[in-house]
Scaffold this motif. Sequence first.
Motif, PDB file in Angstrom:
ATOM      1  N   LYS A  73       0.852  -1.191   0.000  1.00  0.00           N
ATOM      2  CA  LYS A  73       0.000   0.000   0.000  1.00  0.00           C
ATOM      3  C   LYS A  73       0.887   1.240   0.000  1.00  0.00           C
ATOM      4  O   LYS A  73       1.921   1.284   0.678  1.00  0.00           O
ATOM      5  CB  LYS A  73      -0.922   0.006   1.216  1.00  0.00           C
ATOM      6  N   ASN A  74       0.483   2.217  -0.760  1.00  0.00           N
ATOM      7  CA  ASN A  74       1.255   3.437  -0.972  1.00  0.00           C
ATOM      8  C   ASN A  74       1.025   4.418   0.179  1.00  0.00           C
ATOM      9  O   ASN A  74       0.541   5.527  -0.021  1.00  0.00           O
ATOM     10  CB  ASN A  74       0.856   4.039  -2.325  1.00  0.00           C
ATOM     11  N   ASP A  75       1.392   3.997   1.389  1.00  0.00           N
ATOM     12  CA  ASP A  75       1.122   4.811   2.573  1.00  0.00           C
ATOM     13  C   ASP A  75       1.905   6.121   2.579  1.00  0.00           C
ATOM     14  O   ASP A  75       1.417   7.140   3.059  1.00  0.00           O
ATOM     15  CB  ASP A  75       1.437   4.015   3.841  1.00  0.00           C
ATOM     16  N   ALA A 100      -0.200   8.478   0.563  1.00  0.00           N
ATOM     17  CA  ALA A 100      -1.658   8.302   0.694  1.00  0.00           C
ATOM     18  C   ALA A 100      -2.403   9.631   0.780  1.00  0.00           C
ATOM     19  O   ALA A 100      -3.510   9.761   0.255  1.00  0.00           O
ATOM     20  CB  ALA A 100      -1.980   7.425   1.907  1.00  0.00           C
ATOM     21  N   GLN A 155      -7.322   3.862  -2.724  1.00  0.00           N
ATOM     22  CA  GLN A 155      -6.125   3.083  -2.388  1.00  0.00           C
ATOM     23  C   GLN A 155      -5.230   2.856  -3.599  1.00  0.00           C
ATOM     24  O   GLN A 155      -5.686   2.403  -4.643  1.00  0.00           O
ATOM     25  CB  GLN A 155      -6.535   1.720  -1.815  1.00  0.00           C
ATOM     26  N   TYR A 158      -1.020   1.453  -4.689  1.00  0.00           N
ATOM     27  CA  TYR A 158       0.102   0.606  -4.287  1.00  0.00           C
ATOM     28  C   TYR A 158       1.321   1.068  -5.067  1.00  0.00           C
ATOM     29  O   TYR A 158       1.202   1.462  -6.229  1.00  0.00           O
ATOM     30  CB  TYR A 158      -0.193  -0.864  -4.599  1.00  0.00           C
ATOM     31  N   GLU A 162      -6.581   0.969  -7.225  1.00  0.00           N
ATOM     32  CA  GLU A 162      -7.863   0.265  -7.118  1.00  0.00           C
ATOM     33  C   GLU A 162      -8.909   1.063  -7.895  1.00  0.00           C
ATOM     34  O   GLU A 162      -8.718   2.264  -8.146  1.00  0.00           O
ATOM     35  CB  GLU A 162      -8.283   0.115  -5.659  1.00  0.00           C
ATOM     36  N   CYS A 166      -9.652   5.025  -7.646  1.00  0.00           N
ATOM     37  CA  CYS A 166      -8.512   5.721  -7.037  1.00  0.00           C
ATOM     38  C   CYS A 166      -7.872   6.663  -8.053  1.00  0.00           C
ATOM     39  O   CYS A 166      -7.728   6.325  -9.224  1.00  0.00           O
ATOM     40  CB  CYS A 166      -7.498   4.693  -6.549  1.00  0.00           C
TER      41      CYS A 166
END
Length: 135
Positions: A17-19, A22, A28, A30, A50, A53
């Motif tokens: 996940k591309n925190d 974000a 969401q 990635y 996703e 997104c």
Amino acid sequence: MAKNEQVKNGIFPMGPKNDAYAKYFVGQSYLQGLVNDPEVNVGVGNVTFEPGCRNNWHIHHNGFQILLVTGGEGWYQEEGKPAQKLTAGDVIVTHDGVKHWHGATKDSWFSHIAITAGTPEWLEPVSDEQYNALG
């Protein structure tokens, strides 16, 4: 099941996940970095979105961004121009200083390799109204 879910198993790893980014995305995403060489001053990463997104409007200063679409269906838009629908094989070149955004369509996964130089300036999100008006 959403369209093009197979992009999760593409030729390049989807990544976690591309925190780290974000706050610059609606939905969401990635991110998998693909080049880890301190002597290369260009970022190369596989970005997977996703359905629904998208990233915020942004500008690359003192650089550029090239997107190589590897799967799914997505959108790319420069400020003041109509959005372009993207599918695998499409290539987008964003020049220095151009305000733009990119992301998945409402009902499809989307992935691209982003080759980026310069410093990004992250701006406002693409509004739901703007996004929902697209095809």
